[in-house]
Design an enzyme around this catalytic site. Structure first.
Site, PDB file in Angstrom:
ATOM      1  N   ASP A 168       0.828  -1.226   0.000  1.00 52.34           N
ATOM      2  CA  ASP A 168       0.000   0.000   0.000  1.00 52.34           C
ATOM      3  C   ASP A 168       0.853   1.263   0.000  1.00 52.34           C
ATOM      4  O   ASP A 168       0.489   2.262  -0.611  1.00 52.34           O
ATOM      5  CB  ASP A 168      -1.009   0.003   1.168  1.00 52.34           C
ATOM      6  N   SER A 212      -5.728  -5.243  12.322  1.00 48.07           N
ATOM      7  CA  SER A 212      -6.022  -3.820  12.275  1.00 48.07           C
ATOM      8  C   SER A 212      -6.893  -3.329  13.425  1.00 48.07           C
ATOM      9  O   SER A 212      -7.788  -2.503  13.241  1.00 48.07           O
ATOM     10  CB  SER A 212      -6.659  -3.467  10.931  1.00 48.07           C
ATOM     11  N   ASP A 256      -5.339   0.187   5.866  1.00 52.00           N
ATOM     12  CA  ASP A 256      -6.213  -0.151   6.992  1.00 52.00           C
ATOM     13  C   ASP A 256      -7.453   0.744   7.073  1.00 52.00           C
ATOM     14  O   ASP A 256      -8.578   0.238   7.133  1.00 52.00           O
ATOM     15  CB  ASP A 256      -5.432  -0.140   8.306  1.00 52.00           C
ATOM     16  N   TYR A 282       8.852  -2.683  10.473  1.00 50.54           N
ATOM     17  CA  TYR A 282       7.937  -2.110   9.481  1.00 50.54           C
ATOM     18  C   TYR A 282       8.599  -0.926   8.778  1.00 50.54           C
ATOM     19  O   TYR A 282       8.556  -0.806   7.546  1.00 50.54           O
ATOM     20  CB  TYR A 282       6.633  -1.672  10.162  1.00 50.54           C
TER      21      TYR A 282
HETATM   22  C1  GLA Z   1       0.020  -2.598   8.460  1.00 50.97           C
HETATM   23  C2  GLA Z   1      -0.037  -1.165   7.942  1.00 50.97           C
HETATM   24  C3  GLA Z   1      -0.673  -1.118   6.549  1.00 50.97           C
HETATM   25  C4  GLA Z   1      -0.024  -2.110   5.598  1.00 50.97           C
HETATM   26  C5  GLA Z   1       0.050  -3.495   6.249  1.00 50.97           C
HETATM   27  C6  GLA Z   1       0.798  -4.488   5.404  1.00 50.97           C
HETATM   28  O1  GLA Z   1      -1.268  -3.068   8.708  1.00 50.97           O
HETATM   29  O2  GLA Z   1      -0.769  -0.353   8.825  1.00 50.97           O
HETATM   30  O3  GLA Z   1      -0.596   0.195   6.038  1.00 50.97           O
HETATM   31  O4  GLA Z   1       1.241  -1.668   5.179  1.00 50.97           O
HETATM   32  O5  GLA Z   1       0.688  -3.436   7.532  1.00 50.97           O
HETATM   33  O6  GLA Z   1       0.111  -4.759   4.224  1.00 50.97           O
END
Ligand code: GLA
Length: 394
Positions: free
Chosen positions: A57, A140, A186, A236
């Site tokens: 994303d 999420s 998300d 991340y």
């Molecule tokens: C987390 C982040 C998202 C995305 C996912 C992986 O949930 O908040 O923005 O990058 O990881 O797809």
């Protein structure tokens, strides 16, 4: 440009009339923790899973995702003494201002501060949270908490935002106020998903489409590893930085433009470049598989996504590898992958509903005991159940 809020002047929502059990739970927790007071306004938001398109994303990739029927509720009311308070799962925080302190208050207070940028001014609040979205599980829960807080606060203020501004407010809260360098996935999934459907996001063009879930007899099982996924950690950030460098090095504005040119990347960027380039293509192939009703093909793509996340992007764990391998050995399972940001969190399996229990048990046996399994359903995002405060896109 400063976005505008549309203040309601006419009928305010009867605050308790449409409350779900979970909203009642949040309001009850609020009263139990902070004593009786004025009646609370509330909001609900779902968690999400990504079917395909993980970690693309933030580099303009394509994603197939959905909101799920694990939800979170927030109840808010003005505080009596000018302090800001949150209670969640028996944990309480209190402070004189909605500031960040790396605790359970952050995302709720960030939502309140973000609304200020849209002209929605809130008094100091008492806030209760009740959640069925497991925390730090890659489902999420953070975006659900932010979105449910925004909806509850809009109701309390008698204000409305467009769904696009709701997403913008959630991203301001998460990126600028909490300080997590997340992509758009998300909040888009949590706001725009439709019941019974897969939401297709193109992060290059901003386009959104839905496809109906084509198989009544096939479902999705989620199993938490029990290992806490932390999107605020360095893992991340470093993956995102590498993915962005891979694009810049190739002169690509995003991963959809890379194609096979990941082969030209210097050694330290090649694997990350291959993940983002192949993952966005897998999303396109997954959409074709959904349209053709080809569950076997979708399962292969789900497995390939996990392999790419594990070997190239290196965001899996031994436990998530073991859980997905265990799921694949169950007759009736088409494919399994880690879901969400990685470094812990949950695994997702595409499976015949008749084999869902066996698949959940196989994944649970490889997870930390009692971490939790769920047969989830594609569900509506907050733009659907909250029309009184969330209007159509501007
Ligand atoms: C987390 C982040 C998202 C995305 C996912 C992986 O949930 O908040 O923005 O990058 O990881 O797809």
């Amino acid at each position: 440009m400063r976005p505008s809020a549309h203040h309601r002047t006419a009928v305010a929502r009867c605050q308790n009339a449409e409350m779900t059990d979970l909203e009642m739970g949040a309001a009850g927790e609020l009263e139990a923790a902070f004593g009786p007071g004025t009646s609370a306004a509330s909001g609900v938001a779902p968690g999400r899973v990504t079917l395909l398109g993980e970690h693309v994303d933030y580099v303009s990739g394509r994603i197939a995702c959905m909101a799920i029927d694990l939800t979170l509720a927030v109840a808010v009311r003005p505080s009596a003494d000018g302090h800001w308070r949150v209670v969640s799962d028996g944990h309480r925080v209190e402070r004189p201002a909605p500031s960040m302190a790396r605790d359970i208050g952050d995302r709720v207070f960030a939502a309140a501060s973000a609304l200020g940028r849209f002209g929605v001014v809130l008094p100091p609040l008492d806030i209760g949270v009740a959640s069925r979205v497991p925390r730090s599980s890659g489902l999420s829960s953070s975006a659900a908490l932010t979105a449910a807080s925004l909806v509850a606060m809009l109701r309390l203020a008698g204000a409305r935002l467009s769904s696009d501004d709701l997403v913008a407010a959630a991203l301001i809260a998460e990126r600028e106020i909490v300080g997590v360098p997340c992509g758009d996935l998300d909040p888009l999934a949590v706001v725009y998903s439709r019941a019974g459907s897969v939401l297709l996001l193109d992060c290059a063009t901003g386009s959104r489409e839905t496809r109906g879930w084509p198989w009544p007899e096939i479902g999705l099982v989620v199993a938490s590893s029990g290992e806490r996924h932390d999107v605020q950690g360095t893992g991340y950030r470093t993956r995102r930085a590498m993915a962005e460098r891979a694009c810049v090095t190739l002169g690509a504005s995003g991963c959809q433009e890379i194609g096979d040119r990941w082969r030209d990347l210097p050694g330290e960027l090649r694997a990350a470049g291959r993940h983002i380039a192949t993952e966005t293509r897998r999303t396109d192939a997954a959409i074709a598989a959904l349209e053709a009703g080809d569950a076997h093909r979708l399962g292969v793509l789900v497995n390939e996504s996990h392999e790419s996340l594990s070997s190239d992007y290196r965001i899996s764990t031994e436990r998530l590898d073991a859980m997905t391998a265990a799921a694949r050995r169950v007759p009736g399972c088409y494919g399994a992958r880690l879901v969400g940001g990685g470094f812990g969190g949950s695994a997702l399996a595409l499976v015949d509903r008749s084999a869902a229990d066996a698949c959940a048990a196989a994944m649970a046996a490889a997870a930390i005991p009692d971490a939790g399994t769920w047969l989830i359903e594609p569900s509506a995002g907050v733009a659907v159940p909250a029309p009184d405060v969330v209007t159509s896109p501007t």
